[in-house]
Design a protein around this motif. Structure first.
Motif, PDB file in Angstrom:
ATOM      1  N   LYS A 295      -4.703   8.256  -0.138  1.00  0.00           N
ATOM      2  CA  LYS A 295      -4.811   6.804  -0.316  1.00  0.00           C
ATOM      3  C   LYS A 295      -5.548   6.480  -1.605  1.00  0.00           C
ATOM      4  O   LYS A 295      -6.572   7.084  -1.928  1.00  0.00           O
ATOM      5  CB  LYS A 295      -5.550   6.169   0.859  1.00  0.00           C
TER       6      LYS A 295
ATOM      7  N   GLN B 219       0.831  -1.204   0.000  1.00  0.00           N
ATOM      8  CA  GLN B 219       0.000   0.000   0.000  1.00  0.00           C
ATOM      9  C   GLN B 219       0.863   1.251   0.000  1.00  0.00           C
ATOM     10  O   GLN B 219       0.549   2.231  -0.678  1.00  0.00           O
ATOM     11  CB  GLN B 219      -0.928   0.016   1.217  1.00  0.00           C
TER      12      GLN B 219
ATOM     13  N   VAL C  88      -3.504  -5.636  -2.444  1.00  0.00           N
ATOM     14  CA  VAL C  88      -3.145  -4.894  -1.232  1.00  0.00           C
ATOM     15  C   VAL C  88      -4.111  -5.225  -0.099  1.00  0.00           C
ATOM     16  O   VAL C  88      -3.691  -5.544   1.023  1.00  0.00           O
ATOM     17  CB  VAL C  88      -3.144  -3.371  -1.494  1.00  0.00           C
TER      18      VAL C  88
ATOM     19  N   TYR D 294      -4.891  -3.237  -6.429  1.00  0.00           N
ATOM     20  CA  TYR D 294      -5.495  -2.764  -5.185  1.00  0.00           C
ATOM     21  C   TYR D 294      -6.081  -3.928  -4.390  1.00  0.00           C
ATOM     22  O   TYR D 294      -5.927  -3.993  -3.165  1.00  0.00           O
ATOM     23  CB  TYR D 294      -6.571  -1.710  -5.456  1.00  0.00           C
TER      24      TYR D 294
END
Length: 337
Positions: free
Chosen positions: A248, A162, A179, A176
């Motif tokens: 993020k 991340q 992650v 993603y």
């Protein structure tokens, strides 16, 4: 801001009543174990640990350990220490995450790092990890120790992944998902997996419980991602838009960026990659997500993983633990309403 995501599906949110009731007696023992194991002659350790541990939290992960042990007919004592170890692992990652993310709020309270400093937060997290592994050893199951120690490694890898993907708007959906499987779902999977292991159940049941936990964990995180942009601060226990302010890259951002036009992609690059956030940018982000159905589709993906979690439990006959675990899926998805 307190925008609520308007989703079409009006399925009721049943909460976790069945799961909480199922494991209530064992959770009392887990909580007693947690209190005992946070004790230290170094006064700051119980202060920091108790600040976070006593601040609420649903204790969902340790409840999964207790419930899957019950699902598999376990009669011993080891599941209590394993559940406490799981909660300590989770608490340690929260203490560490808040330092990495420079978070200000956690479960509706000031993050420990703001009260005691980054160094204390990291070191108390390390203390809790040490205590978690001590309890695993005391249970005496090498297989459970293996699962949870691997989980600790995978969680750290997920956090580093991340970090590598932070502020990278080119992140793909697959990247993603990798992650969140590491940083979130792995502990759900391990928590559910050690229940049948300590009960000495066949490999098929162990694999089924692990699959349930993994898919539940992915669904849980995807709902969290959507709630950060469309939830309410009081329900989240943190500020709405924290992921946005911290740069993020989460699934709603990935979907919005992929589906956006040149102007919209330039916006995401400015606010996330460069950290150049101006007044009104969060509202622009929300409007862009609404335009491209990014929040609704994130929740739809969560429902898909929730369905796979339910399917994993088909291996087991109907029972109170199975029904409680199925309800936990409804709870995780239902938080979006």
């Amino acid at each position: 801001m307190g925008l609520v995501i308007p989703f079409d599906d009006k399925a009721s949110d049943p909460g976790l009543e069945a799961l909480v009731a199922l494991v209530a007696a064992d959770m009392n023992r887990v909580n007693q174990t947690i209190l005992a194991r946070t004790g230290s002659d170094v006064a700051m350790i119980p202060e920091v640990a108790t600040h976070l541990i006593s601040s609420g939290g649903k204790r969902l992960r340790p409840m999964l350990t207790l419930a899957t042990a019950a699902l598999c007919g376990y009669q011993g004592e080891g599941h209590v220490k394993l559940a406490a170890a799981v909660e300590f692992m989770h608490t340690a990652t929260l203490l560490h995450d808040d330092v990495v993310d420079q978070s200000e709020m956690r479960r509706g309270k000031l993050a420990a790092r703001l009260l005691w400093g980054n160094e204390a937060s990291v070191l108390v997290g390390d203390f809790l990890l040490g205590q978690a592994f001590r309890m695993m050893v005391e249970v005496g199951s090498l297989a459970c120790l293996d699962v949870l120690s691997v989980a600790a490694t995978v969680i750290a890898e997920g956090e580093v992944m991340q970090l590598s993907a932070a502020k990278d708007t080119e992140t793909t959906e697959d990247a993603y998902l990798a992650v969140i499987r590491g940083k979130t779902a792995e502990l759900f999977a391990a928590a559910a997996e050690v229940g049948p292991i300590v009960a000495n159940r066949p490999k098929a049941e162990v694999a089924a419980c692990r699959a349930y936990g993994m898919n539940l964990g992915v669904a849980f995180q995807l709902i969290d991602d959507a709630l950060d942009y469309g939830g309410q601060a009081a329900k989240l226990g943190k500020n709405v838009g924290d992921d946005f302010r911290e740069g993020k890259i989460t699934l709603p951002v990935v979907l919005s960026f992929r589906r956006g036009n040149e102007t919209e992609r330039a916006f995401w690059k400015r606010v996330l990659e460069k950290g150049d956030i101006a007044e009104g940018d969060l509202e622009t982000a929300l409007a862009t997500m609404k335009k491209h159905r990014a929040l609704e589709d994130t929740v739809e993906r969560a429902r898909h993983y929730g369905s796979m979690a339910r399917d994993a439990l088909e291996l087991f006959p109907d029972s109170a633990p199975r029904r409680a675990l199925l309800e936990a899926v409804d709870f995780c998805i239902g938080r979006a309403h």
